[in-house]
Enzyme design. Structure first.
Site, PDB file in Angstrom:
ATOM      1  N   GLU A  76      23.093  37.595  34.070  1.00 39.21           N
ATOM      2  CA  GLU A  76      22.683  37.737  32.667  1.00 39.21           C
ATOM      3  C   GLU A  76      21.469  38.658  32.530  1.00 39.21           C
ATOM      4  O   GLU A  76      21.394  39.461  31.595  1.00 39.21           O
ATOM      5  CB  GLU A  76      22.383  36.360  32.057  1.00 39.21           C
ATOM      6  N   HIS A 108      22.574  42.165  32.631  1.00 35.78           N
ATOM      7  CA  HIS A 108      23.077  42.649  31.337  1.00 35.78           C
ATOM      8  C   HIS A 108      21.926  43.200  30.492  1.00 35.78           C
ATOM      9  O   HIS A 108      22.051  44.250  29.848  1.00 35.78           O
ATOM     10  CB  HIS A 108      23.761  41.512  30.568  1.00 35.78           C
TER      11      HIS A 108
END
Length: 294
Positions: free
Chosen positions: A150, A153
């Site tokens: 994450e 990202h």
């Protein structure tokens, strides 16, 4: 479940449709002349509306995620449970390694699902959220791999890149929907043509947005591989592979049509037409790519 990509896409459609309704009610049709459609004016109008929808969706992404998912943001300066402190420290350490200057907000939302997502308009205004189920059902190495994915990202700027792509898609959606709506209004009586045009714009906005989402989802699947590679760099290849393998074990099929959502926003396998709307590639493929170092 509407998380990062799904929520962004839904808000985007709502914004586009809302703008379309408002401009129609206000009679903003400068692209329609007595000779027909001025395609140059329509393209400019479409770009303004299209990128406005994408940018508004991006600006609202963090706020909408908190509201829809009920994310409780951890206050780094407040009294913290040991699990919260560990989660906060892990995200901060990964973020610093990724070169992120302003630490993301970190939050937890109450859900038994095994899930995590990252969102936000910029690297410096981002959010990493995890479900209670993920913290309870996954070991520390797997959680570390999920968090690294994450954070990758955010570091890769995937939300901003997706916004630009969505803006281009929106431009074509608005452009084509107005053309089709204009054509449809030419086949009815003149006194009801404005009503037909108004309804047709809404219908075609939604229809073309759904079709355009296939392009957005294809880009999302492509970026997932990069986030996996980024997660392997940040947390270690073994932890990233372990995280994906753990996710695979937690995926439970409800029936042939519906599947449970797992962490990193991935479901089990889907084939055929539905695979075009999948935001994530198959887990087995992702694991094999990491093992091969791709």
């Amino acid at each position: 479940m509407f998380k990062r990509i799904g929520l962004f896409f839904l808000v985007n459609i709502l914004v586009i449709v809302t703008i379309g309704i408002i401009t129609s009610l206000l009679g903003v049709r400068g692209y329609i002349t007595s000779q027909g459609i001025d395609f140059g004016a329509l393209l400019v109008f479409s770009a303004v509306v299209g990128f406005s929808g994408a940018l508004i969706s991006l600006a609202m992404s963090r706020m909408m995620a908190k509201w829809v998912m009920g994310v409780k943001v951890i206050d780094p300066n407040g009294p913290l449970h040991p699990a919260e402190r560990q989660l906060l420290d892990e995200v901060y350490a990964l973020s610093r390694k990724a070169g992120i200057m302003v630490m993301p907000q970190v939050g937890i939302y109450d859900s038994p699902e095994v899930n995590a997502f990252a969102t936000g308009p910029t690297k410096n205004r981002s959010l990493v959220a995890v479900s209670r189920g993920l913290l309870e059902r996954m070991d520390r190495d797997a959680v570390s791999g999920v968090l690294a994915h994450e954070v990758a990202h955010i570091s890769n700027g995937d939300m901003v890149t997706m916004t630009l792509l969505q803006g281009v898609i929106n431009t074509f959606v608005v452009f084509l929907s107005r053309i089709f709506a204009y054509v449809a209004s030419r086949f009815v009586k003149e006194d009801i043509a404005p009503i037909v045009h108004f309804i047709a714009v809404i219908v075609f906005d939604i229809l073309f947005s759904i079709l355009g989402s296939m392009v957005v989802m294809a880009f999302s699947r492509y970026r997932e591989y990069h986030a996996d590679a980024g997660g392997a760099y940040l947390a270690g290849k073994d932890k990233m592979i372990h995280a994906l393998q753990s996710l695979k074990q937690t995926v439970q099929f409800v029936d042939t049509e519906q599947q449970s959502v797992a962490a990193l926003k991935i479901s089990g396998k889907r084939g055929g037409f539905l695979s075009l709307f999948a935001s994530h590639p198959d887990l087995d493929d992702r694991i094999e790519r990491l093992k091969r170092g791709r």
